[in-house]
Design a protein around this motif. Structure first.
Motif, short mmCIF file in Angstrom:
data_model
loop_
_atom_site.label_atom_id
_atom_site.label_comp_id
_atom_site.label_asym_id
_atom_site.label_seq_id
_atom_site.Cartn_x
_atom_site.Cartn_y
_atom_site.Cartn_z
N ASN A 143 -9.85 0.24 -9.95
CA ASN A 143 -9.52 -0.96 -9.79
C ASN A 143 -9.39 -1.66 -10.62
O ASN A 143 -9.91 -1.75 -11.93
N TRP A 187 -3.65 10.61 -2.37
CA TRP A 187 -3.61 9.43 -3.39
C TRP A 187 -3.39 8.32 -2.79
O TRP A 187 -2.71 8.29 -1.60
N LEU A 209 -2.44 3.94 -3.63
CA LEU A 209 -2.23 2.76 -4.57
C LEU A 209 -2.10 1.50 -3.86
O LEU A 209 -1.04 1.29 -3.07
N GLY A 238 -5.42 -4.91 -7.84
CA GLY A 238 -5.02 -3.50 -7.68
C GLY A 238 -6.05 -2.68 -7.44
O GLY A 238 -7.26 -2.56 -8.10
N GLY A 241 -6.72 1.92 -6.61
CA GLY A 241 -6.01 3.12 -6.20
C GLY A 241 -6.82 4.37 -6.31
O GLY A 241 -8.04 4.42 -6.94
N ASP A 293 0.89 -1.03 0.19
CA ASP A 293 0.11 -0.04 0.02
C ASP A 293 0.96 1.34 -0.08
O ASP A 293 1.61 1.53 0.91
N TYR A 307 -7.02 8.87 -6.62
CA TYR A 307 -6.29 10.11 -6.72
C TYR A 307 -6.96 11.50 -6.75
O TYR A 307 -7.91 11.48 -7.45
N HIS A 314 1.01 5.33 -0.28
CA HIS A 314 -0.19 6.27 -0.02
C HIS A 314 0.55 7.64 0.39
O HIS A 314 1.68 7.82 0.76
#
Length: 716
Positions: free
Chosen positions: A591, A528, A530, A571, A573, A519, A575, A521
């Motif tokens: 995702n 953000w 990810l 995955g 994320g 992770d 932003y 971040h």
């Protein structure tokens, strides 16, 4: 990153999360008369909470995602759409089944209010999530990685954990009266519904009533797919929750009933023509000098009936009935040891009793003159114990080690077919052979979980480990005894059109999983984030199927143990694009999920493996307004299970729009699903058997076409 801890409900109603610390520090809400028993805020991060309570691999839908899901469907499983590693496969309009990292149905521990509800149906038409409406849900969590042993056993694929809203209480000397009412309309299928709650409470006692209603006709597929038969439904939910809050102790007791007069199952040979469930669920949470204690107990009764709905154009009927009785308890103690170390101990017991019988059909030589007993006085009892140790060795390194033992005891009584005529000799011989064997089975299962969390930098947290998870077969996998094509086709929760024969000598599945979640971040805020999660699972004695005989365009299959593997990567994320007074807050959320499963004995792909899929959403919030534009992408399904004759499906992309406006005590939500009315087939939907019965044409189950959805909520 979102938190899985209990939170105050958003919008106008303050819902009570009630964990231990909540009972010690009541918080006054803006209503001046309400005391909310809070957990963590939704902005809290996983790395700041104990591993046993919050894993990096755990995902909970944001409030915006929950609102979108509830607006699109009354199915609680829909809350988990677009969550990392999670997909669902279509059954009825209220009863889709979750899939986590390619593991589906009984392989996923699905828990509602602390109760692992077994499906009391040979087609799994009444899974756990169908017994709670989305409006009653306070927290919804999916763990797509390695599950701690304290979150249950008898599963190999992960955990779905759904909790009902906890009671609310007033400030001392005040009386609280609060609630909400919601009305919803969906254009595709003419679906509409209503839900609401009313709470009356003082500082010690709370009483809440929840109710919901939802119905729809058959939906239309996208493009020129036309009507999709047996997708209608009608359901009612009622429950009353009593809460008692005193010092460091909270007790809640819920009485409820669900009534579903009918629900179509397009990818099954049968439809549900009645399902009534009555349940009692109690929970106690308290703090003591030595630590924390949580105890739960439950009882549930299900009466279930199947037959054909009119749109299948059947000229005869075939009634099938089941009744299930479930009861159990769970106890968990959390004990602080030395500084930074915590010990969790627990015990649980779950009893599931089942009778499945098919009444004779008047005038039918094949389905009469006697009653067909599919499961006669069957039971599946599970007694489990666990110990879990969590230790924070440094501010950067935490470990979690857990051991669990589950004793699974199963048995069933003697069975019988429709008759002893020559037409039924196959099933007569099968019943005699089944009655002659010792049917009792006892499995002694062991689970191990070992996890480590490491924070090498302020912007990076890594969590990984190993788990050995075990699942015993369900009652139908072991005890479905019929052999003829007609009766075996009634044993099927896969939507693949085949018939299934049980195997009393099946061994428990043992899954060995290695997984890591990284992770990245924003170290100074929430600009953000990810998250990436690769994983690998090797399953010994995976319960799969082998072909026994041809049955027209489908097959009669027998359950068998094979070895299997699955691997993949997930995955997600987000932003933040902007945040200011003029334009509000805008963010992009995405995702992607990829999984591949293989039977190592026959080389086939594992069934119900979602092809590569993902979504990208642009979300905007400005003052009382919010909106979203979302694209969902699904690759063509080319890797299939040839043993089950699984359909291949083309890839597709769907566009969705939605918005919300909140004004004082009113909230208006609106959305358009599948804006372009794209024609597509559900990769995990199986075959559209209801359409085949009515038209003679066989096709993969089409997805829903364009739908305009709107809901209005009034809170008080």
């Amino acid at each position: 990153m979102t938190s899985i801890k209990r939170t105050a409900a958003p919008l106008a109603v303050a819902a009570g999360g009630c964990m231990l610390a909540a009972c010690l520090h009541p918080v006054v809400t803006r209503a001046e008369t309400t005391v909310t028993l809070p957990g963590l805020s939704i902005e809290d991060t996983a790395e700041d909470t104990p591993m046993g309570d919050r894993l990096l691999s755990a995902n909970s839908p944001s409030q915006a995602a929950r609102t979108t899901a509830q607006l699109s469907s009354p199915d609680t499983a829909n809350l988990f759409r677009n969550q990392m590693g999670v997909s669902t496969y279509a059954a009825g309009g209220l009863a889709s089944l979750p899939v986590i990292n390619g593991m589906a149905d009984d392989r996923v521990a699905t828990v509602v209010d602390g109760v692992r509800i077994a499906s009391g149906c040979p087609n799994h038409m009444n899974p756990a999530l169908s017994f709670i409406d989305p409006d009653s849900v306070e927290t919804a969590t999916a763990i797509a990685g390695i599950t701690p042993v304290s979150m249950g056993g008898d599963s190999t694929g992960g955990t779905i954990d759904v909790e009902r809203k906890n009671p609310q209480f007033a400030r001392h000397g005040r009386i609280l009266v609060t609630g909400h009412v919601t009305g919803t309309y969906r254009s595709n299928g003419g679906g509409y519904g209503a839900s609401g709650s009313l709470t009356v409470a003082n500082d010690m006692f709370s009483l809440r009533y929840n109710a919901s209603y939802s119905q729809a006709g058959d939906y239309n597929g996208g493009g020129d797919a036309g009507i999709v038969r047996s997708t209608s439904y009608l359901t009612y939910n009622h429950d009353v929750t009593f809460g008692l809050h005193k010092d460091n102790h909270l007790f809640t007791l819920t009485f409820g009933q669900q009534d579903t007069p009918h629900e179509g199952f397009a990818n099954q040979y049968m439809d549900m023509t009645n399902n009534r469930s009555t349940y009692v669920n109690g929970k106690y949470v308290g703090t003591f000098d030595w630590g924390e204690l949580e105890a739960r107990g439950y009882w549930q009764r299900e009466d279930h009936a199947m037959d054909f709905l009119p749109d299948r154009a059947k000229t005869t009927h075939m009634p099938m009935n089941t009744n299930a009785r479930m009861a159990g308890y769970s106890i968990k103690a959390t004990i602080p040891l030395a500084e930074g170390q915590t010990l969790r101990l627990g015990s649980s017991f779950d009893h599931s009793g089942l009778n499945d019988w098919w009444p004779p059909v008047a005038g039918s030589m094949m389905m009469g003159p006697d009653t067909y007993h599919s499961i006669n006085d069957g039971h599946r009892d599970r007694l489990g114990h666990f110990v879990e140790w969590e230790a924070a060795w440094t501010p950067r390194v935490t470990t979690l080690l857990g051991f669990r033992n589950d004793l699974v005891m199963m048995n069933t009584g003697p069975v019988s077919g429709y008759s002893s005529s020559m037409m039924n000799q196959t099933n007569v011989a099968a019943a005699n052979a089944f009655n002659a064997i010792d049917r009792g089975r006892t499995d002694v299962n062991f689970d191990v979980t070992a996890l480590v969390r490491w924070k090498p930098r302020r912007d990076l947290t890594i969590e990984g480990g190993y788990a050995r998870k075990t699942r015993s077969p369900n009652l139908y996998e072991r005890y479905a005894w019929g052999q003829s094509a007609m009766v075996t086709s009634m044993i099927n929760w896969f939507g693949d059109g085949n018939g299934y024969v049980g195997n009393p000598d099946l061994k428990p599945e043992v899954a060995n999983t290695a997984s890591i979640t990284a992770d990245w971040h924003d170290p100074d805020g929430d600009r953000w984030d990810l998250k990436v999660q690769p994983y690998y699972t090797y399953t010994h004695n995976y319960v799969n199927a082998q072909r026994l005989a041809s049955a027209g365009q489908f097959y009669t299959l027998g359950f068998v143990n094979h070895n299997a593997q699955s691997y993949g990567i997930n995955g997600s994320g987000n932003y933040r694009l902007w945040q200011n007074a003029r334009f509000g807050r805008g963010e992009i959320v995405a995702n992607i999920n990829w999984v591949r499963g293989q039977d190592l004995t026959n080389g086939a792909g594992l069934y119900h493996q979602m092809p590569t899929n993902g979504s990208v959403s642009l979300n905007e919030r400005w003052k009382n307004w919010s909106g979203r534009v979302e694209m969902t992408f699904v690759k063509a399904k080319d890797t299939v299970d040839w043993v089950r004759n699984e359909p291949r499906t083309p890839g597709y992309a769907l566009l969705g729009l939605g918005g919300q406006y909140h004004w004082r005590y009113m909230t208006l939500d609106a959305s358009i699903d599948n804006v372009l009315n794209q024609k597509y087939e559900l990769p995990l939907g199986g075959w559209s058997l209801a359409d085949n019965a009515a038209t003679g044409m066989l096709r993969a189950l089409p997805g829903m076409g364009r739908s305009f959805n709107v809901s209005l909520t009034a809170s008080f």
